[in-house]
Design an enzyme around this catalytic site. Structure first.
Site: not given
Length: 339
Positions: A46, A204
Site C-alpha cells: 500500500d 521578467k
C-alpha cells in the site's frame, strides 16, 4: 571536541549514487573504509514506507543523505522514517544531509489562505529527531531561520567558479554572468565577483507560474559569452526564453549554471532544442537517463564538498571554510587540473 568514533552514513532511495560517492570520498580522506549503514528501506504493497537498520548505531554520529526531490512526498517521508528509526536506536546525533531541500519555493505567503510549507517541513524534520541540517543552495536564505537547530547551507557557486575558470580559461574578459531575474541578483553577483566578470540581469514579468510575458536585458551583453546562474531549473521555460533574449541582445554564446536540475516535464527537450550551448547542473538530484543522454547537459559532482562538510561537522571544524577558493580547489584538484 572530535568524536571518538567515525561518522556513519545512511542513505535513502532518493539519490543513492551521490551517497555512495560521498562515502567513497570520505574513505579517501580518512584512509579507511566508510560505507553506508546496512539497512532495509522499502515499501509495503500500500506504499507505506518501512525501515530496518541492520547495524548497531547506539551512540553514533549519524548522517542521513536524502534529497527531498521528486517524488518529494515519498522522499520526505523516507527521511522522517529513517530519522525515527535512528532516534529510537539511540543514535547520539542525527544530521539530515539534504542536498536539495524540497518545498523550499513555498517559503512565504504570496496571497491569502496559502501555506508556508517550507516551515511545515522544517517542523516535521525537527520533530522526527533531526538535530542538524546540511543542505545546498536553499531557494530562500530565510528558510534557515525556519529551523530551531543548526543549518549549514553550502553554496554551489564556488564549484561553478572552478568549472568556469577551467572551461573558459583565457576568455574570462569576454564572460558576463547573468541573473535570470531580479531576485537572483545576489547569487549572480557573488559568482561574478569570484571569477572577476561583468554582471547583467534579465528582468521578467510573469503573468502566472510557468509563463513569462515579457523579458528585458539590463546591462551590455553584446559579443559576450553569457552565463546564466540560478538555483533551480524546473520546466526550463524561463531559462530557455532568457537564453533567446540574450542572443537577440547580441550575446555570442549562452551557457547556464543551475544548482538543482529538477528538469520536470518537457525540460530536457526544451534545453536540447534551445540556443544554449550548455547547461551545467550538480548531482544534488539524481539525474535521469534522459538528462544523462542530453548532448548539452553536463553534471558536476557535489560529493567532494559534501564529504568534506560532513567531516568538518563531525570533527567540530569550520564548514564556511569550504566557501573559499583556497580550501575548495584542492578538494576538486583531480577534476579541475589547471583551473
Amino acid at each position: 571536541m572530535p568524536a571518538n568514533t567515525e561518522p556513519k552514513l545512511m542513505s535513502g532511495n532518493a539519490n543513492r549514487t551521490l551517497a555512495q560517492s560521498i562515502a567513497r570520498r570520505m574513505s579517501m580522506h580518512r584512509g579507511m573504509n566508510i560505507g553506508l549503514v546496512d539497512a532495509r528501506i522499502e515499501r509495503f504493497n500500500d506504499a507505506e514506507i518501512f525501515v530496518e537498520v541492520y547495524e548497531n548505531v547506539r551512540g553514533e554520529d549519524m548522517f542521513i543523505i536524502q534529497p527531498t526531490s521528486n517524488p518529494a512526498n515519498d522522499n520526505l517521508m523516507e527521511l522522517l522514517v529513517m530519522t525515527d528509526a535512528l532516534r529510537r536506536s539511540s543514535a547520539a546525533r542525527i544530521t539530515g544531509v539534504i542536498p536539495y531541500f524540497g518545498y523550499a519555493r513555498q517559503d512565504r505567503r504570496t496571497k491569502a489562505r496559502t501555506p508556508i510549507t517550507a516551515k511545515l517541513v522544517a517542523n516535521m524534520m525537527v520533530e522526527a529527531g533531526i538535530e542538524r541540517v546540511l543542505t545546498m543552495d536553499l531557494h530562500a536564505a530565510q528558510i534557515q531561520g525556519f529551523f530551531d537547530i543548526p543549518v549549514d547551507n553550502l553554496y554551489a557557486s564556488p564549484i561553478f567558479a572552478l568549472d568556469i575558470q577551467h572551461h573558459f580559461k583565457g576568455k574570462l574578459d569576454q564572460v558576463t554572468v547573468v541573473s535570470p531575474d531580479v531576485g537572483g541578483v545576489a547569487r549572480a553577483r557573488e559568482l561574478a565577483k569570484r571569477i572577476g566578470c561583468a554582471l547583467a540581469i534579465v528582468d521578467k514579468r510573469r503573468e502566472k507560474p510557468g509563463e513569462v510575458a515579457e523579458m528585458t536585458v539590463i546591462g551590455n551583453v553584446k559579443d559576450q559569452t553569457c552565463i546564466i546562474v540560478d538555483d533551480i531549473c524546473d520546466t526550463a521555460g524561463t531559462l530557455c526564453k532568457a537564453a533567446e533574449v540574450l542572443m537577440e541582445a547580441g550575446a555570442s554564446q549562452v551557457h547556464s549554471y543551475i544548482t538543482h536540475g529538477v528538469l520536470s516535464g518537457p525540460a530536457v527537450e526544451r534545453i536540447t532544442n534551445s540556443v544554449m550551448e550548455s547547461l551545467v547542473i550538480t548531482d544534488s538530484i539524481e539525474p535521469t537517463d534522459e538528462v544523462k543522454g542530453a548532448h548539452n547537459i553536463r553534471i558536476v559532482p557535489t560529493a567532494p564538498m559534501f564529504a568534506q562538510a560532513i567531516l568538518n561537522i563531525w570533527s567540530g571544524t569550520s564548514v564556511s571554510s569550504l566557501f573559499e577558493h583556497e580550501t575548495l580547489a584542492p578538494i576538486y584538484e583531480g577534476l579541475y587540473t589547471g583551473a
